[in-house]
Design a protein around this motif. Sequence first.
Motif, short mmCIF file in Angstrom:
data_model
loop_
_atom_site.label_atom_id
_atom_site.label_comp_id
_atom_site.label_asym_id
_atom_site.label_seq_id
_atom_site.Cartn_x
_atom_site.Cartn_y
_atom_site.Cartn_z
N ILE A 1 -14.33 -7.85 98.34
CA ILE A 1 -13.77 -7.85 99.68
C ILE A 1 -14.28 -6.57 100.35
O ILE A 1 -14.37 -5.52 99.72
N TYR A 2 -14.68 -6.71 101.60
CA TYR A 2 -15.20 -5.58 102.37
C TYR A 2 -14.13 -5.21 103.38
O TYR A 2 -14.03 -5.82 104.44
N PRO A 3 -13.31 -4.22 103.06
CA PRO A 3 -12.14 -3.92 103.87
C PRO A 3 -12.46 -3.60 105.33
O PRO A 3 -13.51 -3.04 105.65
N LEU A 4 -11.51 -3.94 106.19
CA LEU A 4 -11.58 -3.61 107.62
C LEU A 4 -10.75 -2.34 107.81
O LEU A 4 -9.54 -2.34 107.56
N PRO A 5 -11.38 -1.22 108.21
CA PRO A 5 -10.70 0.07 108.16
C PRO A 5 -10.00 0.50 109.46
O PRO A 5 -10.42 0.17 110.57
N LEU A 6 -8.94 1.27 109.27
CA LEU A 6 -8.21 1.91 110.36
C LEU A 6 -8.57 3.40 110.38
O LEU A 6 -8.47 4.08 109.36
N ASP B 1 -8.86 7.80 122.60
CA ASP B 1 -7.86 7.38 123.59
C ASP B 1 -6.61 6.79 122.96
O ASP B 1 -5.62 6.52 123.66
N PHE B 2 -6.64 6.58 121.65
CA PHE B 2 -5.52 5.91 120.99
C PHE B 2 -5.10 6.68 119.73
O PHE B 2 -5.85 7.51 119.21
N ALA B 3 -3.92 6.37 119.25
CA ALA B 3 -3.45 7.01 118.02
C ALA B 3 -4.27 6.56 116.82
O ALA B 3 -4.38 7.27 115.82
N GLY B 4 -4.85 5.38 116.93
CA GLY B 4 -5.69 4.86 115.86
C GLY B 4 -6.47 3.66 116.35
O GLY B 4 -6.17 3.11 117.42
N ALA B 5 -7.46 3.23 115.58
CA ALA B 5 -8.25 2.06 115.95
C ALA B 5 -8.82 1.41 114.70
O ALA B 5 -9.24 2.10 113.76
N ILE B 6 -8.83 0.09 114.71
CA ILE B 6 -9.51 -0.67 113.67
C ILE B 6 -10.96 -0.79 114.12
O ILE B 6 -11.25 -1.29 115.21
N ILE B 7 -11.89 -0.33 113.27
CA ILE B 7 -13.30 -0.30 113.67
C ILE B 7 -14.15 -0.95 112.58
O ILE B 7 -14.11 -0.53 111.42
N LYS C 1 -22.37 3.65 112.92
CA LYS C 1 -23.17 4.07 114.07
C LYS C 1 -22.52 5.25 114.80
O LYS C 1 -23.21 6.09 115.38
N ALA C 2 -21.19 5.30 114.77
CA ALA C 2 -20.47 6.38 115.47
C ALA C 2 -20.36 7.63 114.62
O ALA C 2 -19.78 8.63 115.05
N GLY C 3 -20.90 7.58 113.40
CA GLY C 3 -20.86 8.74 112.53
C GLY C 3 -19.55 8.92 111.78
O GLY C 3 -19.31 9.99 111.20
N LEU C 4 -18.73 7.89 111.77
CA LEU C 4 -17.47 7.97 111.03
C LEU C 4 -17.74 7.74 109.55
O LEU C 4 -18.54 6.90 109.17
N SER C 5 -17.06 8.49 108.73
CA SER C 5 -17.25 8.41 107.28
C SER C 5 -16.14 7.59 106.65
O SER C 5 -15.02 7.50 107.18
N THR C 6 -16.44 7.01 105.49
CA THR C 6 -15.40 6.30 104.76
C THR C 6 -14.28 7.26 104.35
O THR C 6 -13.16 6.84 104.10
N ASP C 7 -14.61 8.54 104.30
CA ASP C 7 -13.58 9.54 103.98
C ASP C 7 -12.54 9.66 105.10
O ASP C 7 -11.45 10.19 104.88
#
Length: 311
Positions: free
Chosen positions: A128-133, A210-216, A223-229
């Motif tokens: 399963i390839y999780p959908l992260p928050l 703009d938000f407290a959190g986002a599912i991306i 592409k946005a440079g966000l890490s799994t960490d």
Amino acid sequence: MSSATPLIDAPKKGPGRLIAIIVVAVVVIAAAIGIGVAVAGRGGSGAAGETVRIGVVGASDPYWKTFTDAAAEEGITVDLVDFSSYEQPNPALTEGELDLNQFQHIVYLAQYDVAAVADLVPIGSTAIYPLPLYSQEYTSVDDFQPGDTVAVPDDASNLARSLLVLQSNGLITLKDGGDIFSGVDDIDESKSTVKVTTVAADLAATSLPDFAGAIINNEYATKAGLSTDDVIAQDDPSDPAALPYVNVFAARADDADDPTLKKLVQIYQDTKAVTDGVVENSGGTAVTVKVPVADLESSLDETKELVEQNG
């Protein structure tokens, strides 16, 4: 599957558009290969030296070489058939051009079976390839405050799955428990901590401040440079609500008990070099799972019922 496209998403216009795409794909592929007769089941004996054709999307991913080598050591020759489009492997399997395919989760398989009036079944789970928050404000789901807003992708497949992720992590409650067609209107606000708003999937990462959190989605997060960490929550593979998003090996129903095909599933699941390769290829996001086939079959049947009800 490649890390850029870890899970197959339903089209953004919902299941109706997927049905049209699948039906067209069936007609085109059948015409191209000139198939006009029903294909008998394999009925194989699992004899050494047998060749099995497996349809995949991304045959160049390194773990497939590891898998085919492991199969060869067991006397099974694997012929990987690489497809450039997700719409192709299921019709090819249905028409007997393949013995197995491995590229999809149960939701996608159910949508295909219903649309094409086909009878493909899962014979083994892969990952399963999780959908992260993500959040720039908090480091834990426990930090969210009542009234905070979380953004989720607005396309039908990812929207429903995002809501299930938020529910499994205790941030919202969905009426009747939720399913693959849940929408924002199905949130029980009186029992939920956060509010939910929708954004285009490709804008979720840039909207994160703009938000407290986002599912991306993984591809946009990368592409946005966000890490799994930076992930603070994701699907829980042990949550029954996540089961329809488990990727599977699929076969024709007549071949579900074929010993050679079952042996290949076992090789994939039990060869550490293969499963390690799957995780590495996904950028560390994949979670390999071994789900009982009976549970996969039950999930498929339940998901097909939902597709038919919402078609």
